[in-house]
Design an enzyme around this catalytic site. Structure first.
Site, short mmCIF file in Angstrom:
data_model
loop_
_atom_site.label_atom_id
_atom_site.label_comp_id
_atom_site.label_asym_id
_atom_site.label_seq_id
_atom_site.Cartn_x
_atom_site.Cartn_y
_atom_site.Cartn_z
N ARG A 292 0.63 -0.81 0.15
CA ARG A 292 -0.07 -0.15 -0.41
C ARG A 292 1.14 1.53 -0.32
O ARG A 292 0.37 2.56 -0.90
CB ARG A 292 -1.35 0.24 1.23
N GLY A 293 2.35 1.51 0.77
CA GLY A 293 2.89 2.29 0.50
C GLY A 293 3.22 2.19 0.14
O GLY A 293 3.37 4.09 -0.82
#
Length: 359
Positions: A292-293
């Protein structure tokens, strides 16, 4: 759609202008990027009390251009985009190519109260009416009202974890589904989720915190001259809001046009492969769980480039947003508060071979 900022009128409550807000650049940037690309995944704003969190979010909603909606529709359905229509209108549009009456309205800004129940948030189904009349009687909730707008949760760290989960699921999927007694109703719920809170009252669980796209930190302004300027601005606005707002009208129009142009430009923004690899290297060396980062950092960098009027992401774009996207995803001691971004910026400087910027 052409950008138009309406002149203040007595019919509508006057809101403090976004362009008049002094300081808090990190929060303002995170909010603007999420408006340009709602798929970034929202913003968590943590900071001291009385630092203008609510004022800034309301100012942003007021700044945005009006949107076209199907007149009388409780879900703010888009008149011609089936992906942004309620299920009933979508079926009608796709099968009969129906045209709907169009109305314009301000981008919805919905406040979620701390004591809200799941029914109030998601909506309810009237089982009695459904059984007796054979129709799906649905009472829309706050998620329906927030569709195509901004959903703001103050003190999100005090909200029940289950409700936070519901909000994050809807924000991620863009849909809200309500099921009861075998009856299921689904409607679009695409909104920018903005949460705010005070670190002194506790952090969100890491699993929930990770699902917010960006994390902005705000601090009380320390410089006396700046504090005086903020106080005087607020006093001037309270004394004569129409006059104060008129003074910032030209700046509001320019910023609104920049946002609209950036939304249009976003699809054509490119991010060089080598930069994408280095972004993922930063995430890896920061020991960030999941991908997600990486995704959010890529999206935020593109949104910033679009906002700055460019179609290619630069190293400086990444530098400006990398801490916002990653600081809340770092593994840390349970007793520590969220890192200010120093660790992320240090790894960024090492990976990209640049000097560490001084705060």
């Amino acid at each position: 759609m052409a950008a138009t900022v309406q002149s203040p009128t007595t019919a509508r409550r006057v809101v403090f202008p976004f362009t008049a807000i002094v300081g808090q650049e990190e929060m303002k940037l995170a909010l603007l990027l999420n408006v340009i690309d709602p798929f970034i995944g929202g913003v968590m704003i943590m900071g001291d009390r009385g630092t203008g969190k609510s004022t800034t979010i309301r100012a942003l909603a007021d700044l945005l251009p009006e949107i076209d909606v199907v007149a009388g529709d409780p879900f703010n359905s888009h008149p011609i985009d089936p992906d942004l229509m309620s299920e009933e209108l979508r079926q009608e549009f796709l099968t009969t190519h129906a045209t709907f009456p169009v109305a314009t309205k301000k981008v919805p800004m919905v406040d979620l109260p701390l004591g809200a129940t799941e029914d109030r948030v998601c909506g309810t189904i009237d089982i009695e009416k459904a059984l007796s009349e054979g129709v799906k009687a649905f009472e829309p909730g706050l998620l329906a009202k927030a569709n195509r707008g901004i959903l703001y949760v103050d003190e999100v760290n005090l909200l029940d974890d289950h409700l936070v989960d519901v909000l994050l699921d809807s924000a991620a999927s863009g849909w809200n589904t309500v099921e009861r007694e075998g009856i299921s109703i689904r409607h679009p719920a695409r909104f920018v989720l903005v949460g705010s809170g005070n670190p002194e009252e506790g952090e969100l669980r890491p699993q929930l915190l990770d699902r917010f796209g960006m994390h902005a930190e705000i601090r009380t302004v320390k410089e006396p001259a700046l504090r005086v300027q903020i106080v005087e601005q607020r006093s001037d606005f309270d004394l004569n809001p129409h006059k104060f707002t008129a003074e910032y009208q030209a700046e509001q129009v320019l910023l609104q046009q920049r946002i609209v142009d950036a939304q249009t430009r976003l699809a054509s923004v490119t991010l060089d492969y080598d930069l994408r690899v280095k972004i993922s290297q930063v995430c890896s060396e920061c020991d960030v769980d999941g991908l997600r980062g990486d995704i959010v950092t890529n999206r935020a960098a593109k949104a910033l480039a679009a906002f700055e009027g460019r179609t290619e992401v630069t190293l400086d774009d990444i530098r400006r947003i990398v801490a916002l996207c990653l600081r809340h995803r770092l593994r840390k001691d349970p007793l520590e508060s969220i890192d200010s971004g120093y660790k992320v910026n240090k790894v960024f400087a090492e990976v990209f071979g640049v000097e560490l910027a001084e705060k």
